[in-house]
Design a protein around this motif. Structure first.
Motif, mmCIF file in Angstrom:
data_model
loop_
_atom_site.group_PDB
_atom_site.id
_atom_site.type_symbol
_atom_site.label_atom_id
_atom_site.label_comp_id
_atom_site.label_asym_id
_atom_site.label_seq_id
_atom_site.Cartn_x
_atom_site.Cartn_y
_atom_site.Cartn_z
ATOM 1 N N PRO A 63 69.300 20.960 -85.352
ATOM 2 C CA PRO A 63 69.045 20.675 -84.454
ATOM 3 C C PRO A 63 69.707 20.628 -83.611
ATOM 4 C CG PRO A 63 67.517 18.460 -84.874
ATOM 5 C CD PRO A 63 68.492 19.366 -85.853
ATOM 6 N N PRO A 67 64.886 15.407 -78.815
ATOM 7 C CA PRO A 67 64.083 14.896 -77.912
ATOM 8 C C PRO A 67 63.660 13.208 -78.598
ATOM 9 C CG PRO A 67 62.675 17.161 -78.368
ATOM 10 C CD PRO A 67 64.245 16.565 -79.630
ATOM 11 N N THR A 98 61.972 6.294 -92.584
ATOM 12 C CA THR A 98 62.290 7.374 -92.695
ATOM 13 C C THR A 98 61.373 8.709 -91.483
ATOM 14 O OG1 THR A 98 62.151 9.227 -94.442
ATOM 15 C CG2 THR A 98 60.340 7.405 -94.468
ATOM 16 N N GLY A 99 62.618 9.597 -91.956
ATOM 17 C CA GLY A 99 62.234 10.613 -90.295
ATOM 18 C C GLY A 99 61.997 10.306 -89.468
ATOM 19 N N THR A 100 62.469 9.605 -88.781
ATOM 20 C CA THR A 100 62.773 8.715 -87.366
ATOM 21 C C THR A 100 64.011 9.459 -86.703
ATOM 22 O OG1 THR A 100 63.587 6.992 -87.979
ATOM 23 C CG2 THR A 100 61.619 6.636 -87.645
ATOM 24 N N GLY A 101 64.870 10.211 -87.430
ATOM 25 C CA GLY A 101 66.101 11.091 -86.643
ATOM 26 C C GLY A 101 67.043 10.179 -87.061
ATOM 27 N N LYS A 102 67.613 9.341 -87.634
ATOM 28 C CA LYS A 102 68.755 8.494 -87.364
ATOM 29 C C LYS A 102 69.736 9.178 -87.940
ATOM 30 C CE LYS A 102 66.897 5.548 -90.862
ATOM 31 N NZ LYS A 102 65.367 6.459 -91.283
ATOM 32 N N THR A 103 69.221 9.837 -89.747
ATOM 33 C CA THR A 103 70.714 11.019 -89.283
ATOM 34 C C THR A 103 70.553 12.139 -88.470
ATOM 35 O OG1 THR A 103 69.867 10.475 -91.765
ATOM 36 C CG2 THR A 103 71.428 12.472 -91.461
ATOM 37 N N ALA A 104 69.596 12.887 -88.309
ATOM 38 C CA ALA A 104 70.100 14.268 -87.259
ATOM 39 C C ALA A 104 71.225 13.153 -85.957
ATOM 40 C CB ALA A 104 68.539 14.593 -87.125
ATOM 41 N N GLU A 304 71.890 6.188 -96.459
ATOM 42 C CA GLU A 304 71.179 5.258 -97.257
ATOM 43 C C GLU A 304 71.918 4.139 -97.638
ATOM 44 O OE1 GLU A 304 68.271 6.399 -97.839
ATOM 45 O OE2 GLU A 304 68.139 8.870 -96.901
ATOM 46 N N ASN A 339 66.830 3.177 -94.238
ATOM 47 C CA ASN A 339 65.536 2.633 -93.801
ATOM 48 C C ASN A 339 65.036 0.941 -93.977
ATOM 49 O OD1 ASN A 339 64.936 3.554 -96.104
ATOM 50 N ND2 ASN A 339 64.679 5.869 -95.123
ATOM 51 N N TYR A 365 58.132 7.509 -84.325
ATOM 52 C CA TYR A 365 57.633 8.737 -82.577
ATOM 53 C C TYR A 365 55.746 8.287 -82.927
ATOM 54 C CZ TYR A 365 62.526 11.494 -83.433
ATOM 55 O OH TYR A 365 63.198 11.652 -83.383
ATOM 56 N N ILE A 373 58.756 17.600 -80.279
ATOM 57 C CA ILE A 373 59.391 18.183 -81.097
ATOM 58 C C ILE A 373 59.308 18.459 -81.865
ATOM 59 C CG2 ILE A 373 60.445 17.351 -83.703
ATOM 60 C CD1 ILE A 373 60.641 14.412 -82.721
ATOM 61 N N ARG A 377 60.631 23.168 -81.748
ATOM 62 C CA ARG A 377 61.264 24.245 -82.768
ATOM 63 C C ARG A 377 60.382 25.243 -83.264
ATOM 64 N NH1 ARG A 377 63.701 21.373 -86.891
ATOM 65 N NH2 ARG A 377 65.245 19.105 -86.548
ATOM 66 N N ALA A 406 59.226 12.119 -88.311
ATOM 67 C CA ALA A 406 59.040 13.528 -87.754
ATOM 68 C C ALA A 406 59.569 14.939 -89.024
ATOM 69 C CB ALA A 406 60.458 14.121 -86.567
ATOM 70 N N ARG A 407 59.498 14.783 -89.957
ATOM 71 C CA ARG A 407 60.369 15.537 -91.153
ATOM 72 C C ARG A 407 58.818 15.778 -91.811
ATOM 73 N NH1 ARG A 407 62.362 12.261 -94.119
ATOM 74 N NH2 ARG A 407 64.489 12.618 -94.145
HETATM 75 N N1 LIG Z 1 63.809 13.643 -82.102
HETATM 76 C C1 LIG Z 1 63.896 14.903 -83.375
HETATM 77 N N2 LIG Z 1 63.895 16.083 -82.653
HETATM 78 C C2 LIG Z 1 64.055 17.026 -83.083
HETATM 79 N N3 LIG Z 1 64.185 16.799 -84.781
HETATM 80 C C3 LIG Z 1 63.914 15.575 -85.021
HETATM 81 C C4 LIG Z 1 63.697 14.647 -84.092
HETATM 82 N N4 LIG Z 1 63.747 13.507 -85.250
HETATM 83 C C5 LIG Z 1 63.683 14.138 -86.422
HETATM 84 N N5 LIG Z 1 63.686 15.393 -86.567
HETATM 85 C C6 LIG Z 1 64.140 16.302 -87.830
HETATM 86 O O1 LIG Z 1 63.030 15.096 -88.132
HETATM 87 C C7 LIG Z 1 63.386 15.219 -89.599
HETATM 88 C C8 LIG Z 1 64.188 14.210 -90.118
HETATM 89 O O2 LIG Z 1 65.279 13.612 -89.621
HETATM 90 P P1 LIG Z 1 66.645 12.554 -90.340
HETATM 91 O O3 LIG Z 1 66.594 13.202 -91.559
HETATM 92 O O4 LIG Z 1 67.240 12.469 -89.115
HETATM 93 O O5 LIG Z 1 65.404 11.197 -90.195
HETATM 94 P P2 LIG Z 1 66.128 9.723 -90.795
HETATM 95 O O6 LIG Z 1 65.367 9.160 -90.215
HETATM 96 O O7 LIG Z 1 67.750 10.161 -91.135
HETATM 97 O O8 LIG Z 1 64.762 9.877 -92.298
HETATM 98 P P3 LIG Z 1 65.583 8.981 -93.868
HETATM 99 O O9 LIG Z 1 65.614 8.020 -93.328
HETATM 100 O O10 LIG Z 1 64.065 9.608 -94.511
HETATM 101 O O11 LIG Z 1 67.242 10.215 -93.654
HETATM 102 C C9 LIG Z 1 64.500 16.684 -89.902
HETATM 103 O O12 LIG Z 1 64.934 18.206 -90.321
HETATM 104 C C10 LIG Z 1 65.612 15.756 -88.061
HETATM 105 O O13 LIG Z 1 65.997 17.720 -87.840
#
Ligand SMILES: Nc1ncnc2c1ncn2[C@@H]1O[C@H](COP(=O)(O)OP(=O)(O)OP(=O)(O)O)[C@@H](O)[C@H]1O
Length: 564
Positions: A63, A67, A98-104, A304, A339, A365, A373, A377, A406-407
């Motif tokens: 994205p 947010p 997991t899914g807290t937006g770290k990678t993004a 990871e 994570n 979140y 979020i 989208r 968020a995933r």
């Molecule tokens: N604040 C945000 N706004 C929009 N999309 C988000 C947000 N946070 C996460 N996402 C979306 O949620 C999904 C998971 O995010 P991401 O891969 O960054 O998580 P992660 O913390 O790296 O998880 P993991 O530890 O499982 O890799 C992605 O599709 C990402 O685009």
């Protein structure tokens, strides 16, 4: 594809399941019929699609806006801005579930970093590695080495192109042609080539141990002083075109040709690292030389990172974190993403303190944040009016209950949309979200069970057989007896009861069974085990394993329980 195959793919993607629908309709489509028949896909296409752009709900989509992550993003940027000043940024450890937006977020910041570095011509490269896939020191170093070799080759090609342009311009100038038409090109001499002049060693690049140790800051100073000064003078004197060499560090055509030759030699000297087979120290050396070939700040992002440490210890991190003391031209900084909060316990204290210079935590979140979020989208993902009001709040609430993932929230919304589309509904309603939740949960279970080792599958099968026969409060001894019989039946090794107890605990951790320790007074303590996943579906997955499917008549095993 058989129905079984489709069912057990473990994918959350409902589209795959559409084959079920097709298979029943197939028989009606008679070949050779004169009347134009509705084709296989026509019916499905005729419904109004709910999605405007489904891609934005997929995990692969990055994205433009994130947010509720501005604090973390700003903190990362504050640390990494050092790279744009030619300094070494502190290493960063990013934690969060997991899914807290770290990678993004990390990818977003690194994209911005690279584009700003291009804007200001400060050499800075970011390399991303997913350590779940690239999980050994050899592979990490080989992948990095090859990426930097590729980058070095591209840079060399650019430099050679510029030098060839310069040669062309000199030729034109000397032939008496008016260069003013091409003036900007002629005098726009690339800054990065300015490292050639006073130092005869530079052209030998990485292979030369005498390459000077100039930080990018020094380079900037140099450009501002000498080269840029020259260009300025030239630009001012545009009325009188000067010799194309005037704004360059070269004195003659021969010097330029020698430089091109040495660049070509450098390029030929790079050897790609094979994905296996070399001693690790050789791979490290190639990687080291490739990074140090140019002045630049390199940010290595290890996603990871805990998987890398788990699989192959902390050698890679140790080697990467001590590189800066030996690098002459470049600087390396590491961003680790994990994570698992506890993985640093397994690190050598030196690695731990170097890696954790800065720590950034990504909290889960809450439902309101997930709602924002999803709303961002869904504006792009769905056609107007495709979502009924309660859909987004429900998806957000389900995902917040999970662990603020968020995933998961995005998966739910997409799957609900796909289910609605499949049932040819015009809008997505609450019921679709509930169905999506069940489907995702079942897919997860199917995937976990499908990938269990055979011994764990046998233990789980024993528990299922007991449950199927109405046994309540199943204990470890009962599971062990049935498990033993199953092993004999398929000729598998029989593990000890202690090991089977461990396997039950693992199944408990995976959320497949629930094992509670209960006290039996003077008879000690025992575990009471029950299944936490749907029985029939799980049994079907187990029986889809070719070894377990050999077990025909399972009833006698359970009766054996009463004989023991
Ligand atoms: N604040 C945000 N706004 C929009 N999309 C988000 C947000 N946070 C996460 N996402 C979306 O949620 C999904 C998971 O995010 P991401 O891969 O960054 O998580 P992660 O913390 O790296 O998880 P993991 O530890 O499982 O890799 C992605 O599709 C990402 O685009």
């Amino acid at each position: 594809m058989s129905d079984d195959d489709t069912e057990f793919t473990g994918s959350n993607d409902v589209e795959g399941d559409d084959t079920h629908g097709f298979s029943t309709d197939f028989g009606d489509t008679e070949l050779g019929d004169d009347e134009p028949k509705q084709g296989l896909f026509d019916d499905l296409l005729s419904g109004e699609p709910i999605f405007e752009n489904k891609e934005v709900l997929r995990p692969s989509y990055t994205p433009h806006e994130l947010p509720h992550r501005s604090d973390q993003i700003n903190k990362m940027a504050t640390i990494l801005v050092a790279a744009l000043r030619g300094e070494t940024p502190s290493n960063i450890l990013i934690y969060g579930k997991t899914g807290t937006g770290k990678t993004a977020s990390a990818k977003f910041v690194s994209k911005e970093l690279e584009s700003t570095s291009q804007k200001y011509s400060v050499p800075c490269d970011v390399e991303y590695i997913n350590c779940e896939v690239t999980d050994t020191q050899y592979r990490v170093l080989a992948q990095l080495a090859n990426k930097f070799i590729e980058k070095n080759k591209e840079r060399i090609d650019d430099r050679i192109d510029s030098l060839e342009d310069l040669l062309g311009a000199i030729e034109e100038y000397e032939a008496g042609n008016d260069p003013s038409a091409d003036e900007s090109e002629l005098f726009d001499y690339p800054d990065e080539l300015a490292d050639a002049p006073d130092d005869p060693n530079v052209s030998t690049g990485a292979d030369n141990p005498d390459t000077p140790n100039e930080s990018p800051v020094e380079t900037e100073g140099y450009e501002d002083g000498d080269t840029a000064g020259d260009s300025g003078a030239t630009a001012d004197g545009a009325a009188e075109p000067s010799h194309p060499l005037a704004s360059t560090p070269f004195d003659s055509v021969a010097e330029i040709e020698a430089r091109i030759e040495s660049l070509e030699e450098d390029k030929d000297s790079f050897e790609d690292v094979p994905m296996t087979g070399w001693p690790t120290d050789r791979v490290y050396n190639v990687f080291f030389d490739a990074v140090d070939y140019d002045e630049r700040v390199v940010v290595i992002m290890l996603d990871e990172i805990d998987k890398l440490v788990e699989k192959s210890g902390d050698d890679t991190l140790y080697n990467l974190s001590r590189m800066n003391s030996e690098l002459e031209n470049s600087r390396v900084s590491i961003i680790g993403i994990s994570n698992d909060l506890k993985f640093t316990d397994f690190l050598d204290p030196r690695v731990k303190s170097s890696l954790g210079e800065e720590e950034i935590v990504f909290p889960p979140y809450d439902a309101n944040q997930l709602r924002d979020i999803l709303e961002h989208r869904s504006d792009v993902a769905f056609k107007g009016g495709a979502l009924s009001e309660d859909v987004i709040p429900l998806c957000a609430a389900f995902a917040a209950q999970e662990h603020g993932d968020a995933r998961r929230a995005l998966d739910l919304l997409r799957t609900a949309g796909e289910l609605a589309e499949r049932s040819q509904a015009e809008t997505i309603v609450e019921e679709h979200v509930r169905q999506a939740q069940d489907k995702i949960e079942l897919d997860r279970v199917v995937e976990v069970v499908r990938t269990l080792p055979t011994q764990s599958k046998l233990v789980l099968f024993a528990i299922i057989l007991l449950e199927k026969n109405g046994v309540h409060s199943i204990n470890t001894g009962e599971v062990f007896n049935i498990y033993k019989r199953l092993c004999e039946e398929i000729d598998a090794d029989v593990l000890t009861q202690r090991r089977v107890t461990d396997l039950i605990s693992e199944l408990d951790m995976l959320g497949i069974v629930n094992a509670v320790v209960v006290s039996k007074g003077r008879y000690g303590r025992t575990k009471e085990i029950s299944l936490s996943v749907p029985l029939e579906e799980t049994e079907a997955v187990l029986l889809s394993d070719s070894r377990l499917s050999d077990i025909d008549d399972i009833q006698p095993f359970v009766q054996a329980r009463f004989e023991n």
